[in-house]
Scaffold this active site. Structure first.
Site, short mmCIF file in Angstrom:
data_model
loop_
_atom_site.label_atom_id
_atom_site.label_comp_id
_atom_site.label_asym_id
_atom_site.label_seq_id
_atom_site.Cartn_x
_atom_site.Cartn_y
_atom_site.Cartn_z
CB ILE A 159 3.18 -1.06 2.73
CG1 ILE A 159 2.67 -0.46 1.09
CG2 ILE A 159 4.70 -1.11 2.76
CD1 ILE A 159 3.11 -1.37 0.04
CB CYS A 160 4.00 -2.30 6.72
SG CYS A 160 4.93 -1.60 8.58
CB ALA A 161 1.85 -1.19 11.18
CB THR A 179 0.10 -6.42 9.60
OG1 THR A 179 0.42 -5.09 9.98
CG2 THR A 179 -0.15 -6.13 10.35
#
Length: 383
Positions: A159-161, A179
């Site tokens: 998730i995300c970074a 990302t």
């Protein structure tokens, strides 16, 4: 990886300004690209759902890993809250070590178990492992555990970074991925064989899926629910969250470092004497998704932060069993320094209301900075 965009961008801009590089700011674009998110082919959506279907257990086991000293608030809590309200899988919140997980930029929670306890109880591993953004990409315990879970057959969702953590574990080599916009260059520099896929909020390649910024965990979890339990179940949960639609559409050009973003961050960061701390009252049974979104948003203005308070110091259990430890207890927070989590609203609406309140207090430019960090496509009809 630093604590968060909140610290990293702010300090970088201050250093550049004090070092006499004001001209650098004027080299940034004055606005993001006004681009509509392109459609996602139906066959691509179908392929992602197929890749995410459970392979072993009829009722899958989902493990969400965090490191104790700083794991991103919404990345850790929103997948837990959404999957538990769907009740289509068993969901456990893990930490690399004993003790609470200090989330960033706000909240402090008790995990369900450590990774060592999980391994002892469930040696076959999880069906899915969700990886939030963390304060660093090279935590040895986290990386070793991710590798072991992948070897046991778990599907990995960054998730995300958190995609950078997945990449650091070597699980994105030669794969397609995405990302958070701010960390894209860094991820590709560290893992050069990754093929970046623009204009997608989520990308699957084999047994690994990655997403764009923080708010992408909402459509990602709905997609996972659909893969596990079907479209009707996912639509019911989406309605409960306040979402009419969800998919992988994303306009990548709308998220980048711009001159207005940089100048607003710098101005807000430099005005340290005007920094405010707001209180969020913890109530048993409160919606953890709304709590995470509101606390996260108010802590990304560079003018304010959010802290929690309760009558007693004991952890307060949310609607779906997340135990949040109050930052303060035994006293009430001043009324004019409290922010609501909008318990009468659905979570997606609660975020919009929080952003409206931030606009009223600090202006549209600060709200744009918050939305940019959350990678929240406010202008789109599809969240």
């Amino acid at each position: 990886m630093s604590k968060s965009i909140f610290v990293r961008v702010g300090l970088a801009l201050i250093v550049l300004s004090l070092a006499g590089f004001g001209g650098w700011m004027f080299s940034l674009p004055s606005a993001t690209a006004a681009k509509e998110a392109p459609p996602v082919p139906q066959e691509e959506t179908a392929a992602m759902l197929t890749a995410l279907k459970p392979a072993v257990r009829e009722r899958p086991l989902v493990a969400i890993i965090g490191i104790n000293d700083a794991t991103e608030t919404t990345d850790y809590l929103m997948p837990t809250g959404i999957l538990r309200r769907a009740d289509v899988a068993d969901v456990v919140m893990l930490a690399t070590g004993p003790g609470p997980v200090q989330l960033y930029p706000a909240l402090n929670v008790e995990p369900d178990a450590t990774i060592a306890q999980f391994d002892a109880a469930l040696p076959d591993g999880a069906d899915y492992v969700i990886v939030p953004a963390m304060s660093r990409d090279d935590d040895p315990a986290a990386l070793a555990w991710l590798k072991s879970q992948a070897e046991k057959g778990a599907r990995i969702i960054g998730i995300c970074a958190g995609a950078k953590v997945v990449g650091a574990a070597g699980l994105l080599d030669d794969k397609r991925a995405t990302t958070h916009w701010y960390y894209l260059v860094e991820m590709l520099k560290r893992s050069p064989t990754i093929e970046y896929v623009p204009d997608r909020r989520m990308v699957s390649d084999g047994s690994v899926t990655t997403t764009t910024g923080i708010t992408a965990s909402m459509p990602m979890m709905l997609t996972l629910i659909e893969a596990i339990a079907g479209r009707a179940k996912a639509e019911a949960v989406a309605n409960d969250l306040g979402l009419a639609k969800w998919n992988a559409r994303h306009a990548s050009g709308a998220f980048k470092l711009t001159r207005p973003f940089a100048t607003t961050v710098l101005a807000n960061r430099m005005a340290f004497w005007n920094r405010e701390e707001f209180g969020i009252r913890l109530e048993p049974g409160m919606d953890e998704v709304s709590l995470a979104l509101v606390a996260d948003a108010w802590s990304r203005t560079y003018r304010s932060s959010a802290a929690t308070f309760a009558v007693a110091p004991d952890a307060v259990e949310t609607r779906n069993g997340i135990r949040v430890i109050p930052d303060q207890s035994g006293r009430n927070w001043p009324e004019d320094r409290q922010v609501p989590t909008f318990s009468d609203r659905k979570p997606a609406e609660a975020l919009d209301r929080a952003l409206e309140a931030i606009t009223a207090r600090y202006g549209k430019s600060t709200t744009s900075v918050v939305a940019m960090q959350l990678e929240y496509p406010r202008q789109e009809t599809v969240r």
